[in-house]
Write an enzyme that holds these catalytic residues in place. Structure first.
Site, short mmCIF file in Angstrom:
data_model
loop_
_atom_site.label_atom_id
_atom_site.label_comp_id
_atom_site.label_asym_id
_atom_site.label_seq_id
_atom_site.Cartn_x
_atom_site.Cartn_y
_atom_site.Cartn_z
N LYS A 59 -12.57 -10.13 18.28
CA LYS A 59 -12.39 -9.18 17.25
C LYS A 59 -10.54 -10.49 18.10
O LYS A 59 -10.04 -11.15 16.81
CB LYS A 59 -11.47 -7.98 17.49
N ASN A 60 -10.18 -10.49 18.96
CA ASN A 60 -9.01 -11.44 18.93
C ASN A 60 -9.06 -12.79 19.25
O ASN A 60 -8.00 -13.61 18.92
CB ASN A 60 -8.32 -10.86 20.55
N ARG A 75 -11.55 -0.59 14.55
CA ARG A 75 -10.79 -1.57 14.33
C ARG A 75 -10.95 -2.36 15.61
O ARG A 75 -10.82 -4.32 15.21
CB ARG A 75 -9.15 -1.43 14.83
N CYS A 115 4.33 0.15 18.59
CA CYS A 115 2.51 0.46 18.36
C CYS A 115 2.30 1.37 20.26
O CYS A 115 3.67 1.39 20.41
CB CYS A 115 1.71 -0.40 18.24
N ARG A 124 5.87 -3.91 22.48
CA ARG A 124 5.39 -5.37 21.83
C ARG A 124 6.76 -6.31 21.11
O ARG A 124 6.30 -6.13 20.15
CB ARG A 124 4.21 -5.06 21.33
N ASP A 130 -7.05 -4.83 27.89
CA ASP A 130 -7.77 -4.54 26.82
C ASP A 130 -9.12 -3.90 28.21
O ASP A 130 -10.41 -3.20 27.56
CB ASP A 130 -8.22 -5.61 25.69
#
Ligand code: UD1
Length: 417
Positions: A22-23, A397, A117, A122, A305
């Site tokens: 995803k990233n 997500r 968030c 961030r 992560d």
């Protein structure tokens, strides 16, 4: 809202095919703004964040021609809107990655400020400082950031901190800037390397990705990209820990060892065996595992992560472990939920002390962000009894076909719609 129900206690064994990252995919899809030609991307995971990105790109005149079997064909923008609105951006922070390509290509980009968030404030100051150095004028108006200039000009930019998103945004801006750009103290994550590969397939001139300095020679225009997105190292790490936490043995397919090395080294320190060949990784161990200390770091250090997932595993080891989170200031949101499952964790600031317990117990728990949700799934797989994880949209997500993949390796897991 969907929930995930899990009955813990089953050993997970088998092979999981890792999805596209995803990233890595997010910046790569935003880079299609840099051209009016067609781009073809394969191994694009079918996830909420990818669908959001496609929607944002649609509003910026990059239309999806097809998206089947993880192959995405995007038609380049000719001269559409240059504005990403709050409604779309608030759903996904990474939308700020539209700014660099927009200002580089058209001399103008307007993107809603992403706001805070769950895992911290961030800010995007490094992105904006870099664009300013490339010659863009930055205005903040009504919650939007507007970047404008006649033509970006190559320059030397030294990052205060190797931010992943800022490195990506500035790489995408610099490829169409006039002359040479030197980016120093940049992020070295594998996703940066993948973005550079994709940009090169468009004709960009980039060297040094994966190291501390990236050198870019600007070009006048770029052609369409043709690129296969790298495997998701965080997804792979999550499944490998799922094997370990249940006393089983999981193999992942689609990711090379060096991309997950810091995590694998920590698992070895805990007493796990790691085998690897080409794009296959296998982790197994005899329980109980040993406690360890670790801290999150930019790549090649331990990825933030994976912090929550490793913490779930540490809840089940013998002894006491210390976890230090250095990247995000509010990334222990999973702790109270793990405590509800019987974990013994205390936190002070960015440090958590985890004492292993004999047994985790099933409970109703609430997912707070993407990786925190993954951590709760892992704890539930090990726990005695049943767990229901609420707010699983966070998982959607970032984890493609989550239940399907877990069921295939033996988990008792269902989605309640
Ligand atoms: C990316 C990843 C995210 C991962 C993170 C760190 C994507 C879509 N997301 O997020 O999953 O957890 O890298 O590996 O790829 N910072 C500033 N100013 C800035 C930019 C960042 O102060 O302009 C700070 C952040 O608040 C944070 C730290 O730098 O404390 C790291 O952020 P960054 O590397 O930029 O993370 P993201 O790109 O947002």
């Amino acid at each position: 809202m969907d929930k995930i129900w899990i009955k813990g206690g089953k050993k997970l064994n088998g092979t999981v095919k890792v999805s596209g990252s995803k990233n890595a995919a997010l910046p790569i899809l935003f880079s299609s703004l840099l051209t009016d030609k067609k781009s073809t991307f394969s191994n694009v995971p079918d996830l909420q964040d990818i669908r959001f990105t496609m929607k944002i790109l649609e509003t910026l005149d990059v239309h999806t021609e097809s998206y089947e079997n993880n192959k995405l064909i995007l038609k380049g923008a000719t001269n559409g809107s240059k504005e990403a609105t709050y409604d779309l951006v608030r759903k996904m922070r990474a939308s700020v990655l539209a700014l660099g390509p927009l200002v580089a290509r058209y001399g103008y980009g307007k993107v809603s400020l992403p706001g805070g968030c769950a895992i911290g404030a961030r800010p995007i100051n490094f992105h904006l400082m870099g664009l300013q150095k490339l010659g863009a004028e930055i205005d903040l108006q009504d919650g939007y950031v507007i970047a404008s200039c006649k033509k970006l000009k190559g320059t030397r930019i030294v990052f205060d901190f190797p931010s992943v998103g800022a490195t990506e945004n500035l790489m995408m801006a610099a490829v169409l800037a006039q002359g040479e750009t030197v980016l120093e103290n940049v992020a070295r994550e594998p996703e940066i390397v993948d973005l550079a590969k994709s940009l090169r397939s468009m004709g960009a001139k980039i060297e040094g990705e994966g190291h501390e300095t990236i050198l870019i020679q600007g070009v006048n225009s770029l052609c369409g990209a043709s690129h296969s997105v790298m495997g998701d190292r965080i997804e792979a790490g999550t499944y490998l820990i799922a094997g370990l936490i249940t006393g089983g043995k999981v193999t992942t397919e689609g990711l090379e060892r060096e991309q997950l090395d810091a995590v694998l080294e920590k698992l070895k320190e805990m007493g796990a065996q790691v085998e690897s060949s080409e794009d296959r990784l296998t982790v197994s161990a005899k329980l109980p595992l040993r406690s360890i200390d670790f801290q999150t770091q930019p790549f090649p250090g331990f990825p933030t992560d994976m912090q929550a997932q490793l913490m779930a595993l540490l809840c089940t080891t013998e002894g006491s472990s210390t976890v230090t989170e250095t990247i995000f200031e509010n990334r222990f949101m999973h702790v109270p939920e793990l405590q509800r499952m019987g974990a013994d964790i205390s936190t002070r600031g960015n440090i958590a002390v985890v004492k292993g317990v004999d047994m985790l117990k099933g409970a109703q728990v609430m997912a707070t962000d993407l990786r925190a949700s993954a951590c709760l799934i892992l704890a539930a797989l090990r726990a005695e009894g049943e767990t229901t994880v609420h707010r699983v949209y966070h998982l959607d997500r970032g984890y493609e076909k989550l239940e399907e993949k877990f069921k295939k390796i033996g988990a008792d897991i269902y989605r309640i719609e």
